[in-house]
Enzyme design. Structure first.
Site, PDB file in Angstrom:
ATOM      1  N   LYS A  36     101.075   2.428 -18.965  1.00 47.89           N
ATOM      2  CA  LYS A  36      99.934   3.256 -19.364  1.00 47.89           C
ATOM      3  C   LYS A  36      98.854   3.213 -18.288  1.00 47.89           C
ATOM      4  O   LYS A  36      98.866   2.332 -17.420  1.00 47.89           O
ATOM      5  CB  LYS A  36      99.381   2.760 -20.702  1.00 47.89           C
ATOM      6  CG  LYS A  36      98.842   1.335 -20.664  1.00 47.89           C
ATOM      7  CD  LYS A  36      98.549   0.817 -22.078  1.00 47.89           C
ATOM      8  CE  LYS A  36      97.992  -0.589 -22.031  1.00 47.89           C
ATOM      9  NZ  LYS A  36      97.887  -1.174 -23.392  1.00 47.89           N
ATOM     10  N   TYR A  42      69.972  -2.061  -1.627  1.00 50.72           N
ATOM     11  CA  TYR A  42      69.012  -1.550  -2.610  1.00 50.72           C
ATOM     12  C   TYR A  42      68.247  -2.693  -3.254  1.00 50.72           C
ATOM     13  O   TYR A  42      68.831  -3.687  -3.690  1.00 50.72           O
ATOM     14  CB  TYR A  42      69.749  -0.755  -3.695  1.00 50.72           C
ATOM     15  CG  TYR A  42      70.215   0.608  -3.227  1.00 50.72           C
ATOM     16  CD1 TYR A  42      69.305   1.569  -2.769  1.00 50.72           C
ATOM     17  CD2 TYR A  42      71.563   0.937  -3.241  1.00 50.72           C
ATOM     18  CE1 TYR A  42      69.733   2.820  -2.343  1.00 50.72           C
ATOM     19  CE2 TYR A  42      72.002   2.195  -2.823  1.00 50.72           C
ATOM     20  CZ  TYR A  42      71.073   3.125  -2.372  1.00 50.72           C
ATOM     21  OH  TYR A  42      71.494   4.356  -1.957  1.00 50.72           O
TER      22      TYR A  42
HETATM   23  C1  LIG Z   1      98.491  -2.391 -23.392  1.00 49.60           C
HETATM   24  C2  LIG Z   1      99.464  -2.750 -24.447  1.00 49.60           C
HETATM   25  C3  LIG Z   1     100.543  -3.583 -24.141  1.00 49.60           C
HETATM   26  C4  LIG Z   1     100.654  -4.329 -22.822  1.00 49.60           C
HETATM   27  O1  LIG Z   1      99.715  -5.364 -22.850  1.00 49.60           O
HETATM   28  P1  LIG Z   1      99.525  -6.392 -21.634  1.00 49.60           P
HETATM   29  O2  LIG Z   1      98.513  -7.348 -22.147  1.00 49.60           O
HETATM   30  O3  LIG Z   1      99.033  -5.597 -20.486  1.00 49.60           O
HETATM   31  O4  LIG Z   1     100.849  -7.015 -21.370  1.00 49.60           O
HETATM   32  C5  LIG Z   1     101.508  -3.769 -25.116  1.00 49.60           C
HETATM   33  N1  LIG Z   1     101.396  -3.189 -26.330  1.00 49.60           N
HETATM   34  C6  LIG Z   1     100.355  -2.397 -26.666  1.00 49.60           C
HETATM   35  C7  LIG Z   1     100.292  -1.809 -28.023  1.00 49.60           C
HETATM   36  C8  LIG Z   1      99.342  -2.170 -25.739  1.00 49.60           C
HETATM   37  O5  LIG Z   1      98.288  -1.417 -26.081  1.00 49.60           O
END
Ligand SMILES: *Cc1c(COP(=O)(O)O)cnc(C)c1O
Length: 356
Positions: A32, A252
């Site tokens: 993702k 800044y």
């Molecule tokens: C993002 C996510 C994962 C992966 O999680 P990590 O902590 O990056 O391994 C797995 N399951 C769901 C439902 C997620 O939202």
């Protein structure tokens, strides 16, 4: 000259193999948010070549973007499906992770419309109060199996809220609730552990683990040695060096002033590249192996480092992220987590993929 982001696809593949070797079930790749900012179109095929056959994205658009990269593999969307999207999901062989009774009904209606069984994954909320059927809704599905008719239920999934805190009692509570739900669905496969969850012990593994961050080198066991290979290296050339007198302010608002005659290196990246403003006066870069502190405020496109103690000159490169000083270290300096460092990595960096 711009900052260079090196992404080691070989290390990502090695990390997947290590995680996969930890348990008897299957290991998905969570890609993702464009594979946590590293490029899903590059990362997904590398995982496929390593043996990964299950992929998760957050949204349909993310899944669509990599559908052709992972032929034959399961591709599922964690954020579920909305009414107007079902035809696209089924046409692309993308599986929604169904989170509500409405989504379940919508997906089932599509299966009936098409006259074929559609694959489905159900998410149960076991205590995070995020996406998923409530325990009561799950019980309703168990009591009324007609709600699943026409669907092929591949997995029931749940997500842990605190797996990076092994002592947190929430882990055992969620595992017990998940086990209780699954008693009502004998023979259906489960998907439970994310990266950190895989290190909590066998009762958290399930048939399909879902690591994301650990694939990309984030430490799934904070406070203990990182079992994963580092994946990203970010370095950038020095655009200019300035010689400062005692009392000269930098950047800044002059939140840093020279306490001694100082040499300040100016580099061409900033918060517009995801190098967060919270790193002002806080990050440490490296020149060769020597630490070089960030001084003053990070600005949008420029950042200053104190190179008084090293021999760096214009055109030399400083390392911002690397094997010694990785995403978790930078995250700690920014007051965030490695996940946010990765997903913030800017689009202006020149990207170079290794291990292809
Ligand atoms: C993002 C996510 C994962 C992966 O999680 P990590 O902590 O990056 O391994 C797995 N399951 C769901 C439902 C997620 O939202």
């Amino acid at each position: 000259m711009t900052a260079l982001l090196e992404i080691d696809l070989g290390a990502i593949a090695d990390n997947w193999r290590l995680l996969d070797s930890m348990h008897p079930g299957a290991t998905a790749g969570v890609v993702k948010a464009d594979a946590y900012g590293l490029g899903a179109v590059q990362v997904a095929p590398a995982l496929l070549a390593a043996g990964c056959r299950h992929f998760f994205t957050a949204t349909f658009a993310e899944a669509y973007a990599i559908r052709a990269c992972v032929p034959g593999a399961m591709l599922a969307v964690l954020n579920g499906v909305q009414a107007g999207e079902v035809a696209e999901f089924s046409a692309q062989d993308i599986i929604p992770v169904l989170a509500t009774l409405e989504q379940l009904a919508t997906w089932r209606a599509q299966a009936i419309r098409l006259g074929r069984a559609l694959p489905a994954i159900l998410q149960i909320d076991t205590g995070m109060s995020r996406l998923g059927l409530s325990m009561a809704d799950a019980e309703l599905v168990r009591l009324e199996p007609a709600r699943l008719e026409g669907l092929r239920l591949d997995y029931i999934l749940s997500h842990l809220a605190s797996p990076e805190q092994p002592q947190n009692p929430q882990n055992a509570t969620q595992a017990a609730r998940f086990a209780r739900v699954m008693q009502g669905f004998p023979g259906i496969k489960t998907s439970f552990a994310n990266s950190s969850g895989m290190f909590l012990g066998p009762e958290f593994f399930s048939h399909l683990t879902r690591p994301g961050a650990a694939l990309y080198g984030v430490n799934p066991t904070p406070g203990c040695a990182n079992p994963m290979r580092p994946v990203v290296r970010l370095h950038a050339p020095i655009l200019q060096i300035r010689d400062l007198k005692v009392g000269d302010p930098v950047g800044y608002n002059g939140i840093w002033t020279a306490q001694r005659p100082s040499r300040i290196a100016v580099l061409g990246f900033g918060y517009a590249d995801g190098f967060m403003r919270a790193l002002s006066n806080a990050a440490i870069a490296r020149f060769d192996d020597a630490p070089v502190p960030l001084v003053g405020r990070v600005s949008m496109d420029l950042t200053n480092f104190d190179v008084t103690d090293v021999t760096a000159k214009t055109g030399d490169w400083l390392e911002l992220l690397g094997p010694v000083h990785g995403v978790d270290a930078l995250a700690a300096q920014a007051g965030t987590i490695g996940y946010e460092i990765l997903t913030s990595l800017g689009r202006r960096y020149q990207r170079h993929y290794l291990g292809v």
